[in-house]
Design a protein around this motif. Structure first.
Motif, mmCIF file in Angstrom:
data_model
loop_
_atom_site.group_PDB
_atom_site.id
_atom_site.type_symbol
_atom_site.label_atom_id
_atom_site.label_comp_id
_atom_site.label_asym_id
_atom_site.label_seq_id
_atom_site.Cartn_x
_atom_site.Cartn_y
_atom_site.Cartn_z
ATOM 1 N N PHE A 151 18.760 62.575 7.019
ATOM 2 C CA PHE A 151 17.553 61.774 7.107
ATOM 3 C C PHE A 151 17.865 60.473 7.837
ATOM 4 O O PHE A 151 19.014 60.036 7.905
ATOM 5 N N GLY A 152 16.812 59.850 8.374
ATOM 6 C CA GLY A 152 16.959 58.539 8.993
ATOM 7 C C GLY A 152 16.865 57.460 7.929
ATOM 8 O O GLY A 152 17.502 57.540 6.874
ATOM 9 N N LYS A 153 16.037 56.452 8.166
ATOM 10 C CA LYS A 153 15.863 55.387 7.180
ATOM 11 C C LYS A 153 15.232 55.946 5.910
ATOM 12 O O LYS A 153 14.304 56.757 5.966
ATOM 13 N N ARG A 154 15.723 55.461 4.767
ATOM 14 C CA ARG A 154 15.156 55.878 3.479
ATOM 15 C C ARG A 154 15.067 54.683 2.544
ATOM 16 O O ARG A 154 15.987 53.877 2.461
ATOM 17 N N LEU A 155 13.956 54.600 1.837
ATOM 18 C CA LEU A 155 13.769 53.572 0.820
ATOM 19 C C LEU A 155 12.975 54.193 -0.320
ATOM 20 O O LEU A 155 11.868 54.683 -0.111
ATOM 21 N N ASN A 156 13.558 54.210 -1.503
ATOM 22 C CA ASN A 156 12.871 54.796 -2.653
ATOM 23 C C ASN A 156 12.862 53.811 -3.821
ATOM 24 O O ASN A 156 13.797 53.733 -4.607
ATOM 25 N N LEU A 157 11.794 53.024 -3.887
ATOM 26 C CA LEU A 157 11.561 52.101 -5.000
ATOM 27 C C LEU A 157 10.259 52.488 -5.706
ATOM 28 O O LEU A 157 9.506 51.639 -6.175
ATOM 29 N N LYS A 158 10.009 53.799 -5.746
ATOM 30 C CA LYS A 158 8.746 54.303 -6.264
ATOM 31 C C LYS A 158 8.539 53.913 -7.725
ATOM 32 O O LYS A 158 7.448 53.480 -8.119
ATOM 33 N N MET A 159 9.566 54.052 -8.556
ATOM 34 C CA MET A 159 9.436 53.740 -9.967
ATOM 35 C C MET A 159 9.445 52.236 -10.217
ATOM 36 O O MET A 159 8.827 51.750 -11.168
ATOM 37 N N LEU A 160 10.132 51.480 -9.366
ATOM 38 C CA LEU A 160 10.284 50.047 -9.589
ATOM 39 C C LEU A 160 9.091 49.252 -9.066
ATOM 40 O O LEU A 160 8.480 48.476 -9.807
ATOM 41 N N VAL A 161 8.758 49.419 -7.789
ATOM 42 C CA VAL A 161 7.658 48.648 -7.196
ATOM 43 C C VAL A 161 6.627 49.529 -6.482
ATOM 44 O O VAL A 161 5.760 49.017 -5.773
ATOM 45 N N GLY A 162 6.728 50.847 -6.631
ATOM 46 C CA GLY A 162 5.711 51.740 -6.070
ATOM 47 C C GLY A 162 5.792 51.932 -4.573
ATOM 48 O O GLY A 162 4.758 52.096 -3.916
ATOM 49 N N ILE A 163 6.998 51.938 -4.016
ATOM 50 C CA ILE A 163 7.162 52.111 -2.573
ATOM 51 C C ILE A 163 8.201 53.192 -2.300
ATOM 52 O O ILE A 163 9.266 53.212 -2.920
ATOM 53 N N LYS A 164 7.864 54.095 -1.363
ATOM 54 C CA LYS A 164 8.816 55.103 -0.918
ATOM 55 C C LYS A 164 8.588 55.347 0.570
ATOM 56 O O LYS A 164 7.450 55.451 1.031
ATOM 57 N N PHE A 165 9.701 55.444 1.322
ATOM 58 C CA PHE A 165 9.618 55.682 2.759
ATOM 59 C C PHE A 165 10.803 56.533 3.183
ATOM 60 O O PHE A 165 11.925 56.305 2.721
ATOM 61 N N ILE A 166 10.551 57.498 4.071
ATOM 62 C CA ILE A 166 11.642 58.337 4.553
ATOM 63 C C ILE A 166 11.355 58.823 5.965
ATOM 64 O O ILE A 166 10.237 59.239 6.284
ATOM 65 N N GLU A 167 12.355 58.731 6.835
ATOM 66 C CA GLU A 167 12.301 59.351 8.161
ATOM 67 C C GLU A 167 12.926 60.731 8.031
ATOM 68 O O GLU A 167 14.131 60.851 7.836
ATOM 69 N N ASN A 168 12.117 61.779 8.108
ATOM 70 C CA ASN A 168 12.646 63.129 7.901
ATOM 71 C C ASN A 168 12.825 63.914 9.204
ATOM 72 O O ASN A 168 13.243 65.066 9.174
ATOM 73 N N LYS A 169 12.524 63.274 10.334
ATOM 74 C CA LYS A 169 12.739 63.947 11.618
ATOM 75 C C LYS A 169 12.994 62.899 12.692
ATOM 76 O O LYS A 169 12.242 61.939 12.824
ATOM 77 N N ILE A 170 14.077 63.075 13.448
ATOM 78 C CA ILE A 170 14.356 62.243 14.617
ATOM 79 C C ILE A 170 14.893 63.163 15.715
ATOM 80 O O ILE A 170 15.921 63.810 15.528
ATOM 81 N N ASN A 171 14.185 63.248 16.811
ATOM 82 C CA ASN A 171 14.646 63.977 18.002
ATOM 83 C C ASN A 171 14.688 62.999 19.166
ATOM 84 O O ASN A 171 13.762 62.186 19.323
ATOM 85 N N GLY A 172 15.719 63.064 19.965
ATOM 86 C CA GLY A 172 15.785 62.129 21.069
ATOM 87 C C GLY A 172 16.529 62.653 22.274
ATOM 88 O O GLY A 172 17.263 63.640 22.206
ATOM 89 N N SER A 173 16.331 61.954 23.383
ATOM 90 C CA SER A 173 17.037 62.270 24.618
ATOM 91 C C SER A 173 17.159 60.986 25.424
ATOM 92 O O SER A 173 16.223 60.193 25.497
ATOM 93 N N VAL A 174 18.331 60.753 25.997
ATOM 94 C CA VAL A 174 18.536 59.587 26.847
ATOM 95 C C VAL A 174 19.316 60.010 28.088
ATOM 96 O O VAL A 174 20.231 60.836 28.006
ATOM 97 N N VAL A 175 18.911 59.473 29.236
ATOM 98 C CA VAL A 175 19.569 59.758 30.506
ATOM 99 C C VAL A 175 20.025 58.428 31.112
ATOM 100 O O VAL A 175 19.252 57.464 31.161
ATOM 101 N N ILE A 231 26.323 60.861 30.732
ATOM 102 C CA ILE A 231 25.125 60.644 31.545
ATOM 103 C C ILE A 231 23.850 61.170 30.881
ATOM 104 O O ILE A 231 22.753 60.816 31.303
ATOM 105 N N LYS A 232 23.998 62.002 29.843
ATOM 106 C CA LYS A 232 22.816 62.474 29.120
ATOM 107 C C LYS A 232 23.213 62.902 27.711
ATOM 108 O O LYS A 232 24.289 63.475 27.506
ATOM 109 N N ILE A 233 22.326 62.600 26.755
ATOM 110 C CA ILE A 233 22.512 63.041 25.376
ATOM 111 C C ILE A 233 21.183 63.564 24.846
ATOM 112 O O ILE A 233 20.157 62.893 24.969
ATOM 113 N N ASP A 234 21.199 64.764 24.287
ATOM 114 C CA ASP A 234 20.063 65.324 23.544
ATOM 115 C C ASP A 234 20.498 65.430 22.088
ATOM 116 O O ASP A 234 21.524 66.057 21.795
ATOM 117 N N TYR A 235 19.733 64.840 21.170
ATOM 118 C CA TYR A 235 20.182 64.796 19.779
ATOM 119 C C TYR A 235 19.016 64.971 18.818
ATOM 120 O O TYR A 235 17.852 64.721 19.165
#
Length: 494
Positions: A353-377, A342-346
């Motif tokens: 980490f969450g989603k990550r994409l590191n193409l910095k050297m290849l096409v100059g793009i880097k992305f990272i989700e370094n924090k995810i907090n959630g709650s569902v009822v 009935i409830k989850i705190d996570y």
């Protein structure tokens, strides 16, 4: 009875009548330690209710209810407070925590361990949860952006003079000084009607506002727009251009006026896409954030004891990952009767980490989700099935983009001269987002009511620069937090 006593009785009666005609009551939900209790439920009767915001504040309409109606204030792990409506006034309400260890509680003839509880949870999923439902939803989205670095370099400019190039560099430097290491925030509130049947979603919007000060906006979208405006002012508006990024062609024939053209009206399909992601990530299945309910060999569990919700006992279980493939740690609560979660705190565990994409050297793009907090009822409906009552998820992201862009003028006649404007830019930014969904009333969807449900393609959103309590008056929403109420007081240099 003398005249003075008669007038006094009439005066008191008038006060009571005025009270019961009051439109709403506001207050704050607190623990005995004087800590705010976020997302507590405040309910009058069987159907009418609201939840407190992250700071424990709430406002609820009391119009149309009898004075002997009972107000219930509840939160998982705390004793439910019941108050007659004639004593329900705007003030602080204190909830007392209730928690027992397993040895003090006798639930069944057999004491279950965590593995047995989780197995019963999995066995009961199909009979416990309603995936197809319709609801009125209040959706609040908070975005905070901080550009950390911006660099710009003109690599080639066929038709630009040195003075023009100097002007462009000066304008970009002004944009840097305005934005770099400065934080901006905006809030989007949407009240909508939602219906899902199988893989189809329908939406129509009742009301929408965006709280944003355009003069302070330093979001990546706004900076990108300002940056493109600086560049496209130097291009021929009567011509078309090829747009390339490195070796990749983005557009073959684009008009300058159409580059990042602002949409006139927002589309409901964008909200539908966001809701679909949020609901899928917070569903009780193996493909959601909640894989820890299924991958028992990859997590450690502790049965902490018994908590309570509306007087009913629930198992409280904490979990931590022991394999790299599992990302989250937290606590979840299981109904002892039907074994519904009935409830989850996570939140993301250490070094996850969450989603990550590191193409910095290849096409100059880097992305990272370094924090995810959630709650569902989850809340049980009249159909005895559970569906979401509330979802809160906060994320923090880092993004890096370093790309060359090239505008190549399309030659339309012999008199045209092929020109090229090539430049390189780099942007590094951190941002955070918070999404809060309050499901006001859920009912099961069927073929008939889904077919009758009105779906809209577009909706209107009102842009405002300061909080105004009248805008959302008489609507069921989550009360605004202090940062929303004081939004107009923010310093432009924050």
């Amino acid at each position: 009875m003398n005249i003075k006593k008669t007038l006094l009785v009439l005066f008191i009666s008038l006060i009571n009548i005025t009270f019961f005609q009051a439109q709403s009551v506001s207050g704050k939900i607190l623990s005995t330690e004087n800590l705010a209790i976020p997302y507590a439920t405040i309910q009058i009767g069987e159907k009418h209710g609201t939840i407190s915001n992250q700071e424990g504040d709430f406002t609820i309409s009391t119009k149309g209810f009898a004075e002997n109606e009972i107000v219930k204030i509840s939160y998982l792990g705390f004793e439910t407070k019941e108050i007659p409506l004639n004593k329900f006034i705007s003030k602080d309400y204190i909830l007392k925590e209730r928690f027992d260890v397993l040895s003090e509680v006798y639930l069944t003839n057999k004491k279950l361990n965590v593995e047995e509880i989780l197995q019963k949870v999995k066995d009961s999923i199909s009979s416990n949860y309603n995936l197809d439902f319709k609801s009125q939803i209040f959706y609040r989205n908070t975005i905070v952006s901080t550009p950390k670095k911006m660099e710009f370099e003109i690599l080639k400019a066929s038709e630009l003079s040195k003075s023009t190039i100097k002007t462009i560099n000066s304008q970009f430097e002004d944009l840097q000084n305005f934005a770099v290491n400065k934080t901006s925030t905006y809030y989007k509130d949407i009240l909508l009607n939602y219906a899902k049947l199988n893989d189809s979603i329908k939406i129509n919007v009742t009301k929408a506002t965006k709280l944003i000060n355009q003069a302070k906006d330093k979001s990546t979208d706004k900076l990108q727009t300002d940056f493109i405006k600086i560049i496209t002012k130097q291009l021929d508006s009567s011509s078309t251009y090829k747009l390339k990024s490195g070796l990749f062609k983005i557009e073959d024939s684009i008009k300058v006026d159409n580059v990042f053209k602002t949409k006139e009206t927002p589309k409901t399909k964008e909200i539908a896409s966001d809701l679909k992601v949020l609901l899928n990530k917070n569903a009780i299945n193996e493909n959601s954030y909640f894989s820890f309910l299924f991958n028992t060999s990859k997590n450690d569990y502790t049965l902490d004891g018994i908590s309570y919700f509306n007087g009913n006992p629930v198992y409280k279980i904490t979990f931590t990952p022991k394999r790299k493939s599992e990302k989250f740690e937290g606590v979840f609560y299981v109904n002892t009767k039907d074994f519904a979660v009935i409830k989850i705190d996570y939140n993301l565990a250490e070094n996850r980490f969450g989603k990550r994409l590191n193409l910095k050297m290849l096409v100059g793009i880097k992305f990272i989700e370094n924090k995810i907090n959630g709650s569902v009822v989850f809340k049980k409906g009249d159909d005895n099935l559970y569906s979401p009552q509330f979802i809160n998820i906060e994320k923090q992201q880092y993004a890096y983009l370093s790309r060359p862009l090239k505008f190549i003028k399309n030659v339309m006649s012999e008199d045209d001269e092929k020109t090229t404007f090539k430049f390189k830019f780099k942007v590094e930014a951190t941002s955070s987002s918070k999404e809060e969904l309050y499901f006001i009333e859920n009912t099961t969807t069927n073929n008939t009511n889904f077919k009758e449900f009105l779906n809209e393609d577009e909706y209107q959103i009102e842009s405002i620069e300061a909080y105004n309590p009248e805008i959302w008056k008489n609507y069921k929403i989550i009360s605004p937090v202090e940062s929303i109420k004081n939004y107009h007081l923010e310093d432009i240099n924050i």
